[in-house]
Design a protein around this motif. Sequence first.
Motif, PDB file in Angstrom:
ATOM      1  N   LYS A  92       1.168  -1.529  -0.149  1.00 36.36           N
ATOM      2  CA  LYS A  92       0.254   0.325  -0.152  1.00 36.36           C
ATOM      3  C   LYS A  92       0.645   1.508   0.239  1.00 36.36           C
ATOM      4  CE  LYS A  92      -4.179  -2.023   2.477  1.00 36.36           C
ATOM      5  NZ  LYS A  92      -4.758  -1.879   3.486  1.00 36.36           N
TER       6      LYS A  92
ATOM      7  N   CYS B 166       2.737   1.398  -3.356  1.00 38.47           N
ATOM      8  CA  CYS B 166       1.549   1.763  -4.384  1.00 38.47           C
ATOM      9  C   CYS B 166       1.646   3.325  -4.283  1.00 38.47           C
ATOM     10  CB  CYS B 166       0.538   1.299  -4.609  1.00 38.47           C
ATOM     11  SG  CYS B 166       0.981  -0.668  -4.832  1.00 38.47           S
TER      12      CYS B 166
ATOM     13  N   LYS C  16      -4.908 -17.143  -3.912  1.00 39.33           N
ATOM     14  CA  LYS C  16      -6.050 -16.412  -3.366  1.00 39.33           C
ATOM     15  C   LYS C  16      -5.039 -14.919  -2.895  1.00 39.33           C
ATOM     16  CE  LYS C  16      -6.534 -17.304   0.494  1.00 39.33           C
ATOM     17  NZ  LYS C  16      -6.718 -18.012   2.216  1.00 39.33           N
TER      18      LYS C  16
ATOM     19  N   LYS D 187      -3.566 -12.781  -5.589  1.00 36.06           N
ATOM     20  CA  LYS D 187      -4.370 -11.419  -5.845  1.00 36.06           C
ATOM     21  C   LYS D 187      -4.809 -10.164  -5.220  1.00 36.06           C
ATOM     22  CE  LYS D 187      -7.853 -14.530  -8.733  1.00 36.06           C
ATOM     23  NZ  LYS D 187      -9.294 -14.813  -9.267  1.00 36.06           N
ATOM     24  N   LYS D 188      -4.540 -10.040  -3.756  1.00 34.37           N
ATOM     25  CA  LYS D 188      -4.818  -9.626  -2.326  1.00 34.37           C
ATOM     26  C   LYS D 188      -3.626  -8.438  -3.159  1.00 34.37           C
ATOM     27  CE  LYS D 188      -6.333 -11.906   1.047  1.00 34.37           C
ATOM     28  NZ  LYS D 188      -6.242 -12.872   2.032  1.00 34.37           N
TER      29      LYS D 188
ATOM     30  N   ILE E   8      -2.365  -8.364  -6.032  1.00 37.73           N
ATOM     31  CA  ILE E   8      -2.301  -7.746  -7.410  1.00 37.73           C
ATOM     32  C   ILE E   8      -3.088  -5.802  -7.042  1.00 37.73           C
ATOM     33  CG2 ILE E   8      -2.902  -7.729 -10.063  1.00 37.73           C
ATOM     34  CD1 ILE E   8      -0.446  -9.138  -9.034  1.00 37.73           C
ATOM     35  N   GLU E   9      -4.684  -6.720  -6.240  1.00 32.06           N
ATOM     36  CA  GLU E   9      -5.656  -5.281  -5.991  1.00 32.06           C
ATOM     37  C   GLU E   9      -4.918  -4.208  -5.947  1.00 32.06           C
ATOM     38  OE1 GLU E   9      -8.431  -7.528  -4.108  1.00 32.06           O
ATOM     39  OE2 GLU E   9      -9.123  -9.136  -6.065  1.00 32.06           O
ATOM     40  N   LEU E  10      -4.554  -4.156  -4.849  1.00 29.58           N
ATOM     41  CA  LEU E  10      -3.645  -3.330  -4.520  1.00 29.58           C
ATOM     42  C   LEU E  10      -2.525  -2.721  -5.313  1.00 29.58           C
ATOM     43  CD1 LEU E  10      -2.011  -4.736  -1.051  1.00 29.58           C
ATOM     44  CD2 LEU E  10      -4.407  -3.355  -1.192  1.00 29.58           C
TER      45      LEU E  10
ATOM     46  N   ILE F  39      -1.771 -13.510 -13.687  1.00 31.26           N
ATOM     47  CA  ILE F  39      -1.192 -13.258 -13.471  1.00 31.26           C
ATOM     48  C   ILE F  39       0.227 -13.097 -13.774  1.00 31.26           C
ATOM     49  CG2 ILE F  39      -0.229 -13.214 -10.402  1.00 31.26           C
ATOM     50  CD1 ILE F  39      -3.437 -13.994  -9.655  1.00 31.26           C
TER      51      ILE F  39
END
Length: 282
Positions: free
Chosen positions: A69, A72, A97, A100-101, A103-105, A128
């Motif tokens: 975080k 980014c 799983k 993805k957490k 990548i979503e950030l 991914i």
Amino acid sequence: MKKTLEYLKEKKKNNQKIKVLTSYDYPITKILEEADIDMIILGDSVGTNVLGYQNETEVTLDDMIHHTKAVCRAKKDIFLVVDLPYKTYETPEEAVKNAKKLIELGADAVKFESIRKDVLVSLKENKIKVMCHIGLNPQHDQARMMQGKIAKGKLFSEAIELLNGAISLDKAGADLIILEKIPGKISKIITENVSMPTIGIGAGKYCDGQVLIIYDLLGINERKYKHSPTYINIRELMIKTIRQYQNEIDNDIFPNEKQTNIIDDVEYNKIRDWCLKNNINV
Ligand code: KIV
């Protein structure tokens, strides 16, 4: 200019070196953006470099999420790879799983250690982007590292395992690969026989790119490593600066008039009179 995966692959094709550093936070990422570096790896080296952990196996997914975080918030054009930490990719399902957490950030790709085709294939099936990591794998090689056996691939059997591993990961769709502490001549063979860009750390000059731990490069870490020259000794500079700050406080040099807020004389006199009337020292 946006540093996409295609841009990095194009660099390999054109024999242009890919320049990579680690980053774990907002201010360093801002500086790396300004310095126009190609790629950031937010590695589990955050554990020993920032969090004061004993080794990489202590790093958790929550640690990586927290630092992703921060990075980014500053990331603009640089390609960002984030590590899947120890024991977060025991099965392909778990790997997907957790990846993805990240990548979503805002991570552009995830990285995992060791030659695990099952994990790679699942990540790729889920669209991914993946950086593999072979050679010295700190998450899995702690026992070896304690014995001071840092390099990998110096023996025939080890070198062949690395070469076959890299080729099979390349064929299975890996996008990038870290070669850590592999003899330069073996890294050269790997680099020339895979289509994905190879990024070396302590793996010699024939890799498609180079990565260093930012705190080693800047000389913030006390420990010195064979593979990592210290370009500047920021640690010494920081200690000197902090000593100067303390010295200036002791000697009434800091803060000076310019660094102090001024109160208007009329207003101050009113306050002083009020203090005197109310038995307050002034
Ligand atoms: O954790 C890390 O920083 C790494 C480096 C090799 C980039 O994996």
